[in-house]
Design a protein around this motif. Structure first.
Motif, PDB file in Angstrom:
ATOM      1  N   SER A  64       2.646   9.797   9.684  1.00  0.00           N
ATOM      2  CA  SER A  64       1.877   9.313   8.549  1.00  0.00           C
ATOM      3  C   SER A  64       0.726  10.292   8.302  1.00  0.00           C
ATOM      4  N   PHE A  65       0.586  10.758   7.058  1.00  0.00           N
ATOM      5  CA  PHE A  65      -0.397  11.783   6.727  1.00  0.00           C
ATOM      6  C   PHE A  65      -1.465  11.225   5.797  1.00  0.00           C
ATOM      7  N   ARG A  66      -2.661  11.819   5.891  1.00  0.00           N
ATOM      8  CA  ARG A  66      -3.731  11.440   4.980  1.00  0.00           C
ATOM      9  C   ARG A  66      -4.578  12.656   4.627  1.00  0.00           C
ATOM     10  N   LEU A  67      -5.270  12.553   3.509  1.00  0.00           N
ATOM     11  CA  LEU A  67      -6.175  13.592   3.042  1.00  0.00           C
ATOM     12  C   LEU A  67      -7.595  13.205   3.426  1.00  0.00           C
ATOM     13  N   ILE A  68      -8.320  14.122   4.088  1.00  0.00           N
ATOM     14  CA  ILE A  68      -9.682  13.819   4.536  1.00  0.00           C
ATOM     15  C   ILE A  68     -10.655  14.869   4.017  1.00  0.00           C
ATOM     16  N   ASP A  69     -11.946  14.487   3.988  1.00  0.00           N
ATOM     17  CA  ASP A  69     -12.985  15.468   3.693  1.00  0.00           C
ATOM     18  C   ASP A  69     -13.559  16.000   5.004  1.00  0.00           C
ATOM     19  N   LYS A  93       5.578   8.911  -0.767  1.00  0.00           N
ATOM     20  CA  LYS A  93       5.176   7.523  -0.546  1.00  0.00           C
ATOM     21  C   LYS A  93       6.323   6.611  -0.944  1.00  0.00           C
ATOM     22  N   ASN A  94       6.599   5.651  -0.071  1.00  0.00           N
ATOM     23  CA  ASN A  94       7.669   4.689  -0.341  1.00  0.00           C
ATOM     24  C   ASN A  94       8.984   5.381  -0.677  1.00  0.00           C
ATOM     25  N   GLY A  95       9.219   6.491  -0.009  1.00  0.00           N
ATOM     26  CA  GLY A  95      10.483   7.192  -0.149  1.00  0.00           C
ATOM     27  C   GLY A  95      10.585   8.128  -1.330  1.00  0.00           C
ATOM     28  N   SER A  96       9.526   8.235  -2.149  1.00  0.00           N
ATOM     29  CA  SER A  96       9.564   9.100  -3.328  1.00  0.00           C
ATOM     30  C   SER A  96       8.359  10.037  -3.335  1.00  0.00           C
ATOM     31  N   TRP A  97       8.493  11.147  -4.068  1.00  0.00           N
ATOM     32  CA  TRP A  97       7.457  12.185  -4.081  1.00  0.00           C
ATOM     33  C   TRP A  97       6.566  12.060  -5.300  1.00  0.00           C
ATOM     34  N   GLY A  98       5.271  12.355  -5.083  1.00  0.00           N
ATOM     35  CA  GLY A  98       4.274  12.396  -6.156  1.00  0.00           C
ATOM     36  C   GLY A  98       3.276  13.498  -5.894  1.00  0.00           C
ATOM     37  N   VAL A  99       2.274  13.606  -6.772  1.00  0.00           N
ATOM     38  CA  VAL A  99       1.250  14.645  -6.642  1.00  0.00           C
ATOM     39  C   VAL A  99      -0.123  14.013  -6.798  1.00  0.00           C
ATOM     40  N   TRP A 100      -1.066  14.439  -5.911  1.00  0.00           N
ATOM     41  CA  TRP A 100      -2.445  13.980  -5.949  1.00  0.00           C
ATOM     42  C   TRP A 100      -3.379  15.180  -5.991  1.00  0.00           C
ATOM     43  N   ASP A 101      -4.574  14.997  -6.556  1.00  0.00           N
ATOM     44  CA  ASP A 101      -5.538  16.095  -6.566  1.00  0.00           C
ATOM     45  C   ASP A 101      -6.384  16.049  -5.303  1.00  0.00           C
ATOM     46  N   GLU A 139       4.089   9.537   3.766  1.00  0.00           N
ATOM     47  CA  GLU A 139       5.152   9.639   4.763  1.00  0.00           C
ATOM     48  C   GLU A 139       5.489  11.093   5.082  1.00  0.00           C
ATOM     49  N   ASP A 140       5.136  11.985   4.171  1.00  0.00           N
ATOM     50  CA  ASP A 140       5.393  13.412   4.360  1.00  0.00           C
ATOM     51  C   ASP A 140       4.551  14.165   3.351  1.00  0.00           C
ATOM     52  N   HIS A 141       4.307  15.421   3.595  1.00  0.00           N
ATOM     53  CA  HIS A 141       3.718  16.300   2.595  1.00  0.00           C
ATOM     54  C   HIS A 141       4.231  17.698   2.891  1.00  0.00           C
ATOM     55  N   LYS A 142       4.273  18.563   1.882  1.00  0.00           N
ATOM     56  CA  LYS A 142       4.892  19.855   2.125  1.00  0.00           C
ATOM     57  C   LYS A 142       4.182  21.035   1.496  1.00  0.00           C
ATOM     58  N   GLY A 187      -7.915  12.856  -4.139  1.00  0.00           N
ATOM     59  CA  GLY A 187      -7.036  11.735  -3.846  1.00  0.00           C
ATOM     60  C   GLY A 187      -6.557  10.990  -5.065  1.00  0.00           C
ATOM     61  N   ARG A 188      -6.842  11.514  -6.260  1.00  0.00           N
ATOM     62  CA  ARG A 188      -6.400  10.855  -7.487  1.00  0.00           C
ATOM     63  C   ARG A 188      -4.964  11.275  -7.809  1.00  0.00           C
ATOM     64  N   GLN A 189      -4.167  10.315  -8.195  1.00  0.00           N
ATOM     65  CA  GLN A 189      -2.765  10.603  -8.453  1.00  0.00           C
ATOM     66  C   GLN A 189      -2.599  11.283  -9.807  1.00  0.00           C
ATOM     67  N   LEU A 190      -1.906  12.436  -9.784  1.00  0.00           N
ATOM     68  CA  LEU A 190      -1.611  13.169 -11.010  1.00  0.00           C
ATOM     69  C   LEU A 190      -0.202  12.892 -11.502  1.00  0.00           C
ATOM     70  N   ILE A 191       0.730  12.785 -10.567  1.00  0.00           N
ATOM     71  CA  ILE A 191       2.124  12.513 -10.901  1.00  0.00           C
ATOM     72  C   ILE A 191       2.588  11.347 -10.034  1.00  0.00           C
ATOM     73  N   ALA A 192       3.134  10.335 -10.662  1.00  0.00           N
ATOM     74  CA  ALA A 192       3.538   9.126  -9.938  1.00  0.00           C
ATOM     75  C   ALA A 192       4.590   9.452  -8.883  1.00  0.00           C
ATOM     76  N   ALA A 193       4.531   8.725  -7.768  1.00  0.00           N
ATOM     77  CA  ALA A 193       5.497   8.917  -6.681  1.00  0.00           C
ATOM     78  C   ALA A 193       6.792   8.204  -7.037  1.00  0.00           C
ATOM     79  N   GLU A 194       7.572   8.878  -7.876  1.00  0.00           N
ATOM     80  CA  GLU A 194       8.820   8.284  -8.344  1.00  0.00           C
ATOM     81  C   GLU A 194       9.928   9.321  -8.493  1.00  0.00           C
ATOM     82  N   TYR A 195       9.787  10.440  -7.754  1.00  0.00           N
ATOM     83  CA  TYR A 195      10.758  11.527  -7.880  1.00  0.00           C
ATOM     84  C   TYR A 195      11.463  11.779  -6.552  1.00  0.00           C
TER      85      TYR A 195
END
Length: 448
Positions: A106-111, A135-143, A122-125, A146-154
């Motif tokens: 499990s991964f997280r973004l920290i300052d 997240k939840n088995g699908s890929w998305g993009v965050w800045d 669940e993963d990042h690359k 931590g704000r979501q730019l592209i929904a985790a639906e790919y």
């Protein structure tokens, strides 16, 4: 960093026919040979190769547990305890954030204070100012906040310079750096490279592959040119592109040179093939005709017998009894045939260097600047933007500056050069040095 290998465009065409074309990471290569779109990207994000605490923190590994934490670069004090199974870099391109994981699952973004900005990945690359996460088995993009730019639906997301290639249900589209969809999911693939298993870059263009043909797009998704059927185009450098168009029966191939707008500026005679996906300069292309090979000047039509040698990991053209190496469109180094076997290339991020053991010289292959090293130095084992790691007769390492000056004693068992200094290891002690050889930090922790 892996280096680009070149292959014959004719052979490349057969590879493009394969249905398993896949998106690969785009190797920056020689900065001055990039297309404008590539240069803009690496001017913004190229800072990733600096590592000596660009964000004020450096990573260290606990000798007992193997876990990773962070030290203050100046004081050496522990800022974040070594509790991470995975710990990303706090680099300038990441604007003070890093991706970490305590369990490797499990991964997280920290300052820099360890505060969580984004959790539950669940993963990042891949990321610079972005995080591509699952997240939840699908890929998305965050800045970086931590704000979501592209929904985790790919099903998959890859970064192609400043854009994002999206995949869902076997269809591909494109989003820009702000997360806006600029190309809907309509292609069977979108590529930033033109073949399988080889790094042949497209100079900032993307290929949209469909049942109808191939669309060459800029990074904003605008179609520059479209082709029916199979056409292979690759960046040759210096605002030039190399095009190969097969005949209907694939029995022959027509080769041409294009400008940066992909308009034809020169067509090769049917007796010649483009021999490699690279040009030494904007007016010269390496061609073959049967068992013979030449450098062809497209302005004068002059053919110079030459043999391409890639044994050192860079392009060298053997003409007569010497090897010519090009950088930025000019010959930057000539090596006599008798000395060639005693030379090797030390690779950097944007610059490569040739070390000649016969003359004990080190040459910047981008601009041809050369320095003769002290005979105490018998090899250069690492390089990064004018910072070098030198080895002596005893196999000990030291930091070396661009002018050949040795900045530290030869006392290190291991050392790594970065664009902003050095990290050296000896006797269980790690030392960080700046560009002038000034000691920044000494620690008994394993700094990575």
């Amino acid at each position: 960093m892996a280096k680009k290998s070149k292959i014959c465009l004719a052979a490349l065409l057969l590879l493009v026919l394969a249905a398993s074309l896949s998106l690969a990471a785009c190797d920056p290569g020689s900065f001055t040979e990039m297309a404008n779109a590539q240069q803009e990207f690496f001017e913004k994000y190229g800072e990733y190769y600096t590592a000596l605490g660009a964000g004020g923190l450096v990573r260290y590994r606990d000798k007992d547990t193997g876990a990773t934490g962070y030290l203050d670069q100046s004081s050496g004090e522990v800022v974040l305890e070594a509790r991470y199974a995975y710990a990303g870099d706090f680099g300038k391109g990441r604007s003070g954030v890093a991706v970490v994981s305590e369990d490797g699952k499990s991964f997280r973004l920290i300052d820099k204070n360890g505060a969580c900005l984004l959790d539950g990945l669940e993963d990042h690359k891949f990321y610079f100012d972005f995080v591509i996460g699952k997240k939840n088995g699908s890929w998305g993009v965050w800045d970086k906040k931590g704000r979501q730019l592209i929904a985790a639906e790919y099903d998959d997301i890859e970064m192609a310079y400043g854009s994002f290639v999206l995949c869902r249900g076997g269809r591909y589209g494109l989003a820009n750096g702000e997360g806006e969809i600029v190309v809907p999911l309509k292609y069977t693939n979108i590529l930033c490279e033109n073949n399988i298993g080889e790094d042949v870059d497209l100079g900032g263009y993307l290929i949209g592959v469909s049942e109808e043909g191939m669309d060459y797009m800029d990074l904003g998704g605008e179609i520059v040119r479209s082709f029916d059927g199979l056409v292979s185009i690759m960046h040759g450098g210096f605002g030039r592109y190399l095009q190969a168009t097969p005949s209907a029966d694939l029995g022959s191939t027509r080769f041409a040179l294009l400008d940066e707008e992909l308009e034809e500026i020169y067509s090769l005679s049917e007796s010649f093939e483009i021999g490699a996906a690279k040009m030494p300069d904007k007016d010269t292309v390496y061609v073959t005709s049967g068992a013979s090979s030449y450098l062809l000047n497209i302005k004068t039509g002059r053919l110079t017998p030459a043999t391409l040698d890639e044994s050192k990991g860079v392009d060298a053209y053997k003409i007569g009894k010497e090897y010519l190496l090009y950088g930025g469109g000019e010959v930057t180094l000539r090596v006599p045939e008798a000395e060639w076997g005693f030379c090797h290339v030390v690779f950097g991020t944007f610059r490569n260097y040739m070390f000649n053991k016969v003359t004990n010289t080190l040459t910047d292959l981008m601009n041809g600047e050369s320095v003769t090293l002290d005979r105490e130095i018998v090899d250069i084992v690492d390089a990064e933007e004018g910072m070098f790691v030198a080895e002596n007769f005893d196999g000990m390492l030291a930091a070396c500056a661009k002018n050949g000056k040795v900045l530290t004693d030869f006392r290190f068992d291991d050392m790594r050069a970065y664009s902003d200094g050095f990290v050296g290891y000896r006797g269980g002690v790690c030392e960080l040095y700046g560009m002038d050889g000034n000691l920044i930090l000494r620690s008994d922790k394993i700094i990575i």
